[in-house]
Design an enzyme around this catalytic site. Sequence first.
Site, PDB file in Angstrom:
ATOM      1  N   ASP A  25       0.858  -1.185   0.000  1.00  0.00           N
ATOM      2  CA  ASP A  25       0.000   0.000   0.000  1.00  0.00           C
ATOM      3  C   ASP A  25       0.897   1.238   0.000  1.00  0.00           C
ATOM      4  OD1 ASP A  25      -1.751   2.083   0.526  1.00  0.00           O
ATOM      5  OD2 ASP A  25      -2.949   0.946   1.961  1.00  0.00           O
ATOM      6  N   HIS A  26       0.886   1.989  -1.108  1.00  0.00           N
ATOM      7  CA  HIS A  26       1.785   3.131  -1.237  1.00  0.00           C
ATOM      8  C   HIS A  26       1.376   4.298  -0.335  1.00  0.00           C
ATOM      9  CE1 HIS A  26       5.056   5.243  -2.782  1.00  0.00           C
ATOM     10  NE2 HIS A  26       4.862   5.137  -4.093  1.00  0.00           N
ATOM     11  N   ARG A  27       0.171   4.254   0.237  1.00  0.00           N
ATOM     12  CA  ARG A  27      -0.215   5.274   1.206  1.00  0.00           C
ATOM     13  C   ARG A  27       0.526   5.084   2.524  1.00  0.00           C
ATOM     14  NH1 ARG A  27      -6.446   4.049   1.700  1.00  0.00           N
ATOM     15  NH2 ARG A  27      -5.443   2.014   1.985  1.00  0.00           N
TER      16      ARG A  27
END
Length: 408
Positions: free
Chosen positions: A377-379
């Site tokens: 998850d790049h968040r």
Amino acid sequence: MVEVKFSDIGEGMNEGEIIHYFVKVGDEVNVDQPLVELQTDKMVAEIPAPAAGKIKNIHYDAGDVVTVGTVLMEIENNREKASSSDEMEEQHATATKEYSRFKMNKPKHKKFDRVLAAPYTRKIARDNDVDIETIQGTGPSGRVTEEDVLLVANQTSSSSEEGFSQTQVDVVDNEQETLGDTIPYKGIRKQTGIKLSHSLNTIPHVTHFDEADVTNLLEFRNELKESGENISVASFFVKAIVIALKEFRIFNAQLDEENEVIHLLKDYNIGIATNTKEGLLVPVINDVDQKSIRTISTEMKALTVKAQEGKITSDDMKQGTFTVNNVGPLGGIAATPIINHPQTGIMTFHKTKKRPVITDDDEIVIRSIMTLSFSFDHRVADGAESIAFVNRFIDLIESPKKLLLELI
């Protein structure tokens, strides 16, 4: 009125498909009697009656998808029906009569007039148009097994085919030529699709690809096998994943957008993506950081068999913090695995091939190379962290002695 709701029967299960009702409006039911069967993305579950009484309303049809908390039906319980003194007296007389009949008949076995069978077995019976209540079970305590149902289904199918006219065959053939073949999109397949779509629409996925030299690990495993220890290669991967997760906790985390916080989880529960005939299931091995590689191997094999036999429960799939997927035995060199929301990462192990490799001394040697894919998850995390995490995992499985040192 007593409301019968679709209650929360497992983590992450926020909706389900109504498969079958065991009752209809007007039926009298007892406490804990099964009322309805639902299919979530992970299991088939029965909802029992919370009170005795008469079914007054059923609000949804079989095949409808409902969310957790939805009122499925209503029961008028016995106390509501006995609202006047005359009704109270009548109910008392009826109860006395029923109690006398009960004493004479002396039932000793079933609480309800239904054969013993698991929800999944009942589903197989319905899918094959078999009345499961007419089957004499061969399982423990007379339980009807999947084999019992399929045996009856095959017998029925054979009888039907003998009486199938050529005109009917022609009609079916014509319909198939016009419409083509179909596969039902429901049950686990549909719920998995809904969950994966939600994950992709919610999480900005990034996939990091890499490869690992597993020659030393395979040789070590063969040594163990010769000594009587049959440990799966995937169990070494799972243990190495957990060691890496403890050093890079950001990937053993969950993002809470509502409260604007990332929870670094203290438990290390690894989901094992498992392919079954009904669809993808993800049973979980809990507290992997506290278990030996031998125990991990044993539990992984048991959960895989349980999932493939349709015996998995919601408790087997709760509280996963990270997911792995071993598709190496099936083949393929790369993929973009979808994260099991609300987790932060998933790693897939692909096919291992023998390849020529140039050593630091410029020598060419044959080594066993495995490719892997890691989606995150790049968040929650960035590319640099993902590379460092994967590098640590590779370092552990390429050098089994380092892996063992981390266990001390």
